[in-house]
Structures are given as structure tokens and as C-alpha cells.
Scaffold this motif. Structure first.
Motif, PDB file in Angstrom:
ATOM      1  N   LEU A 320     -17.204 -15.225   7.224  1.00  0.00           N
ATOM      2  CA  LEU A 320     -17.120 -13.924   6.465  1.00  0.00           C
ATOM      3  C   LEU A 320     -16.102 -12.854   7.108  1.00  0.00           C
ATOM      4  N   LEU A 321     -15.945 -12.808   8.656  1.00  0.00           N
ATOM      5  CA  LEU A 321     -15.344 -12.013   8.981  1.00  0.00           C
ATOM      6  C   LEU A 321     -13.645 -12.396   8.923  1.00  0.00           C
ATOM      7  N   ARG A 322     -13.460 -13.839   8.885  1.00  0.00           N
ATOM      8  CA  ARG A 322     -12.351 -14.347   8.751  1.00  0.00           C
ATOM      9  C   ARG A 322     -11.827 -13.997   7.194  1.00  0.00           C
ATOM     10  N   ASP A 323     -12.801 -13.972   6.290  1.00  0.00           N
ATOM     11  CA  ASP A 323     -12.559 -13.919   5.133  1.00  0.00           C
ATOM     12  C   ASP A 323     -12.007 -12.464   4.680  1.00  0.00           C
ATOM     13  N   ALA A 340     -15.944  -3.138   6.293  1.00  0.00           N
ATOM     14  CA  ALA A 340     -16.952  -4.532   6.290  1.00  0.00           C
ATOM     15  C   ALA A 340     -17.028  -5.305   7.465  1.00  0.00           C
ATOM     16  N   GLN A 341     -16.011  -5.565   8.226  1.00  0.00           N
ATOM     17  CA  GLN A 341     -15.667  -6.278   9.525  1.00  0.00           C
ATOM     18  C   GLN A 341     -16.593  -5.271  10.684  1.00  0.00           C
ATOM     19  N   ARG A 342     -16.293  -4.227  10.767  1.00  0.00           N
ATOM     20  CA  ARG A 342     -16.810  -3.119  11.737  1.00  0.00           C
ATOM     21  C   ARG A 342     -18.405  -3.254  11.517  1.00  0.00           C
ATOM     22  N   ALA A 343     -19.010  -3.318  10.567  1.00  0.00           N
ATOM     23  CA  ALA A 343     -20.512  -3.499  10.163  1.00  0.00           C
ATOM     24  C   ALA A 343     -20.908  -4.504  10.641  1.00  0.00           C
ATOM     25  N   LEU A 344     -20.472  -5.851  10.344  1.00  0.00           N
ATOM     26  CA  LEU A 344     -20.762  -7.101  10.624  1.00  0.00           C
ATOM     27  C   LEU A 344     -20.741  -7.204  12.131  1.00  0.00           C
ATOM     28  N   ARG A 345     -19.764  -6.945  12.628  1.00  0.00           N
ATOM     29  CA  ARG A 345     -19.391  -7.002  14.195  1.00  0.00           C
ATOM     30  C   ARG A 345     -20.662  -6.221  14.741  1.00  0.00           C
ATOM     31  N   GLY A 346     -20.598  -5.162  14.437  1.00  0.00           N
ATOM     32  CA  GLY A 346     -21.812  -4.300  15.068  1.00  0.00           C
ATOM     33  C   GLY A 346     -23.310  -4.952  14.751  1.00  0.00           C
ATOM     34  N   LEU A 347     -23.308  -5.513  13.635  1.00  0.00           N
ATOM     35  CA  LEU A 347     -24.898  -6.154  13.517  1.00  0.00           C
ATOM     36  C   LEU A 347     -24.843  -7.482  14.476  1.00  0.00           C
ATOM     37  N   ILE A 348     -23.793  -8.159  14.654  1.00  0.00           N
ATOM     38  CA  ILE A 348     -23.911  -9.189  15.788  1.00  0.00           C
ATOM     39  C   ILE A 348     -24.195  -8.712  17.147  1.00  0.00           C
TER      40      ILE A 348
END
Length: 495
Positions: A320-323, A340-348
Motif C-alpha cells: 500500500l505504501l508503494r501504491d 496516507a503514507q504518514r498515517a500507515l508508517r505511524g501505525l507500523i
């Protein structure tokens, strides 16, 4: 007054320029259609040329192909590398040699004659003046071992014969298990083509073997590992979480494309050859009975209702991050892809922190603000990238639209890991598992036989699983050739 039967009077003759204008209008319309088509082709070519491992599922090995633009992460790394001095960087682990207790000591004495004419063989030894240590490997020439089986007669009169040692077949001449294990190791684990494997064995050990011998080693290893591979698949089926991935492979007759499917946990690996169809996944025998969480990319077959026993899906956030990186490059200046990338990386990062603390889930205080940010990024993206009207299966959508719809409609499949730290947020374990298959293909090209390819994949399942348990690949292959294959231990039951 004109008669009824008389023809109406003819009008003025048509201006020749009108016909020319009509002809030019037709040509202009045709040229505009050509230009529009060329623009679409150019946009598609530019988009294809911009694909790399940072914004698509392409492997990192394709990033340095001519005309490819490196991912942003690699470009930044290259810029930082230009500013660094060559060699080891401060803080990085070193590999310096240290003075150790030697395994063997060789004494060297001066030779020849002194200027006085006396031979130095008779000179007095004054002791060691300097010492040098050198790391070296011993020569490994193949040795021919003859096994003589003796008979012994007991005092009672009975005669007993010694049994053949393990790994010695019932043949007057044969090749030993360690040499067989080496052939399998080189071909399957180190991706050495069969002909080069034969030359390598001859150059290093002096043993002369044939290509047919190497193929026979692969077939025998796969046969001996069959029960272990079946056990590995059963253990993956019983696992609470497993990653699944697939990659293309040229196998069989020319013109055919096959897929290597893989199922992985932190302790087990299993591979099988097939197509990219539901039936092929069914035949592999894991997904039909799997009752855990499936971690995968967004390929629709992993979300199919045929897998009625699975407990849930977790979409790989690395994909998803690549997309979303692709969306950021496609729509420069748009805020929602970066958000969206910032939120997903924060969740990881929050998942890793929660797992290190032994928590069952990401704390709500850390999770909810990031989930809120991600949800609003998806809604903003949906508003800025409208859906192209038309049938769902045949209408091509703008870049990012299907990604956004997936994140909206399958939000629980994107954020499942936030509620259970036992579920991985990415499927990196599977991508690392199938990557050696692409290395094999680049080195050896097309594999002629599907059966031999499956043998290689079964051996790979055996080796990878053993290495995940801390075993040496050559050691487990040697045990395999002795007829006593290593078997993975049963997982500990949770209280």
C-alpha cells in the motif's frame, strides 16, 4: 407560372472552398483522434518507465535497468553516499581480524648456508622472532572410501555380517552423501546452473560427476524430503497467521508462464508450482483448510469466499505504501497520498512498539489519531480522483482509484494488525521467501521440466524451514542424503 411537373430552379453553384473545408474538418478530426491515442500511449509509456520498487511491486533488481528512475529512497541514499567517505562508516559493525589461539602452528627455520660457509641446518635455534597468523581453508579433495563389510563367527557357531553404513547404497560403486548434498546445495540454495555445478565440484574437490548425477541428486533429495514437506504444509495450515505470495517463473515448454506460490510463517516455508488461478491455490492444499489470518497483497484471489475457514485478511502495508507513492508521483502536489503514507508508517511504528512491550494490540491513544488521519486521506483521495463510469471489470480507472476504493471498502483488512500484534502489518516475510526464485531464473533461465522445478521447490521448502530453526543448510542436506531428514519440531501450544 411554373408547371407542377417542372423541376425547381437550380441554386447558385457550390463554392469549392466549402468542399475543401469539409475535407479538412474530417482530416482534423482524424488527426485529433490520432493525437489523443498517441497521448494515451505516451502517458502509458511514461508511467511504465516510472515504475520501480518504490512505487510498484517490481523487484529491486529492476531499478537499475536502462531508463529507470531510482526510487526516492534510493536516490536520497545515493545523495548521502556521495557525501560520505569511502570504506567503513562510523557506528557500523566491523569485521576486523583478531589474534586468536591457532588451530595449527608451522615452524619455519632459516635455510641455506651462512656467509661463513656453514650449513644453517646445524645452526642453534634462538626461538621465534616474529609470528604471523593467516586465516585459511584446507584443501577439500574428494577421497575414495572403500567400505569392507566383515563377517564374524560367534563361539556358538553363528555368523554375523556387518551392515552397510548409512548413505552407502547396495552398489559396488557410488558417490557419498556429502558430495550429493553439496550438489543439491549448489543448485538449489546457491542457484548454480547444473553444468557449472559439475565444473565447480570438479575444480574444488577433484570429483568427476555428470549432469545426470546432479539431476539424480535433486530427485533423490526431493523424494527423501517429501514427508517433511507435507509436515511443513500441515504446520503452516495450523498456524494462526501466515503470509502468502506468488511470482512468475519460466518453467516447462517455451511460451508458457507458471507461478511459484509460497506460504510462510516465521518458522516454516512452503513452495509449489502452478498457475495464478483459484484452482491452483486450491491444489496447493493450504488455503482450503487454513483458519488463521492471511497476510498478502491486494490480489483478489486471497480475498475470495472460497477460503471459507480463514479468520481474516491483512493487506500488506508495504504494498500500500508503494501504491500511495505512485499516487504521489502521479498527482504532484496532492496532499492525500503523503497523508496516507504518514498515517500507515505511524501505525507500523506503533505496532512494533506495542509488540516490543508485549501488548496484545496498539494502545487506543496511539492508534485512533493515526486511523483518523488515514481515513480522511482516503476520503480526500476519493473526492479528487473520481471514478470513470462504466462496467467495473472492463473500465480502466485512473491511477489510485481502485487503491482508494479498496482502503475504503476493506478498511478492516487494512488495519487488522492494529487490533492484534500477532498479525504482521507487512508481508515482507513472503516477499523475501519468493525472491530467490527470481534469482534462480535470472541465472539459469527457463527450467525445462515442471516436475524437476517442483522438486527444487520442495527442497527449498526443506532448507528454508531448517534455516529458520537455526540449522546449517549443508548439515540438513547431508542428513537428508543419509536417509534421516531433519524434521521441524511441533510448535509450543499457547496456554
Amino acid at each position: 407560372m411554373l408547371a407542377v411537373t417542372d423541376a425547381p430552379p437550380e441554386g447558385p453553384p457550390e463554392d469549392p472552398r466549402d468542399a475543401l473545408i469539409r475535407e479538412q474538418a474530417v482530416r482534423i478530426a482524424a488527426l485529433e483522434a490520432v493525437v489523443a491515442d498517441l497521448r494515451e500511449q505516451l502517458a502509458a509509456a511514461q508511467r511504465a518507465g516510472s515504475r520501480n520498487s518504490g512505487n510498484s511491486s517490481m523487484p529491486p533488481s529492476s531499478d537499475d535497468l536502462p531508463g529507470r528512475k531510482l526510487p526516492r529512497k534510493q536516490r536520497r541514499a545515493a545523495e548521502r553516499a556521495e557525501k560520505k567517505r569511502r570504506g567503513k562508516q562510523p557506528g557500523s559493525p566491523g569485521a576486523a581480524m583478531r589474534w586468536e589461539v591457532p588451530d595449527r602452528t608451522e615452524d619455519h627455520f632459516p635455510g641455506g648456508a651462512c656467509s661463513c660457509g656453514r650449513d644453517l641446518v646445524d645452526a642453534e635455534d634462538l626461538g621465534v622472532t616474529r609470528s604471523f597468523q593467516q586465516e585459511e581453508i584446507p584443501a577439500a579433495p574428494a577421497e575414495r572410501v572403500q567400505h569392507d563389510l566383515h563377517e564374524a563367527k560367534c563361539a556358538c557357531g553363528r555368523v554375523h555380517a556387518a551392515p552397510r553404513p548409512a548413505g552407502v547404497p547396495d552398489a559396488a560403486l557410488s558417490i557419498g552423501p556429502r558430495l550429493r548434498a553439496l550438489a543439491v546445495y549448489l543448485v538449489v540454495f546457491q542457484h548454480v546452473p547444473v553444468e557449472r555445478c559439475r565444473h565447480l565440484i570438479a575444480d574444488v574437490t577433484g570429483a568427476v560427476v555428470s549432469e545426470g548425477f546432479i539431476h539424480s541428486c535433486l530427485a533423490r533429495a526431493a523424494s527423501l524430503a517429501a514427508d517433511v514437506v507435507a509436515l511443513i504444509r500441515a504446520l503452516i495450515t495450523a498456524s494462526p497467521v501466515a503470509g502468502f505470495d506468488e511470482t512468475t517463473l519460466r518453467s516447462g515448454p517455451a511460451g508458457e508462464k507458471k507461478y511459484v506460490h509460497g506460504a510462510f510463517t516465521e518458522q516454516y516455508s512452503a513452495f509449489w508450482l502452478g498457475s495464478r488461478s483459484l484452482d491452483s491455490m486450491q491444489d496447493a492444499g493450504i488455503l482450503p483448510d487454513f483458519a488463521g489470518i492471511v497476510v498478502s497483497d491486494r490480489y483478489q484471489n486471497y480475498f475470495h469466499p472460497r477460503w471459507e475457514h480463514i479468520a481474516g485478511n491483512q493487506a500488506c502495508l508495504a504494498h500500500l505504501l508503494r501504491d500511495y507513492e505512485d499516487c504521489a508521483e502521479t498527482y504532484p502536489g496532492a496532499v492525500w497520498p503523503v497523508q496516507a503514507q504518514r498515517a500507515l508508517r505511524g501505525l507500523i511504528r506503533a505496532w512494533h512498539a506495542a509488540r516490543e512491550q508485549g501488548l496484545d494490540a496498539i494502545p487506543a491513544g496511539a492508534r485512533k489519531p493515526l486511523e483518523h488521519e488515514f481515513r480522511h486521506a482516503v476520503l480526500a483521495g476519493l473526492a479528487s480522483v473520481p471514478r470513470v463510469p462504466g462496467p467495473k471489470n472492463s473500465t480502466k480507472q485512473k491511477p489510485g482509484r481502485e487503491l482508494l476504493e479498496f482502503c475504503r471498502d476493506r478498511r478492516s483488512d487494512v488495519l487488522l494488525f492494529t487490533e492484534d500484534t500477532g498479525v504482521w502489518p507487512t508481508n515482507n516475510i513472503s516477499e523475501r521467501g519468493v525472491r530467490p526464485t527470481k534469482t534462480q531464473q535470472k541465472i539459469s533461465g527457463r527450467l525445462a521440466s515442471d516436475d524437476v522445478t517442483q522438486d527444487r521447490l520442495d527442497i527449498r521448502s526443506y532448507i528454508d524451514t531448517a534455516r529458520k530453526h537455526g540449522k546449517n543448510a549443508m548439515d540438513v542436506l547431508h542428513d537428508l542424503m543419509l536417509g534421516r531428514p531433519w524434521r521441524p519440531p511441533a510448535p509450543a501450544l499457547s496456554p
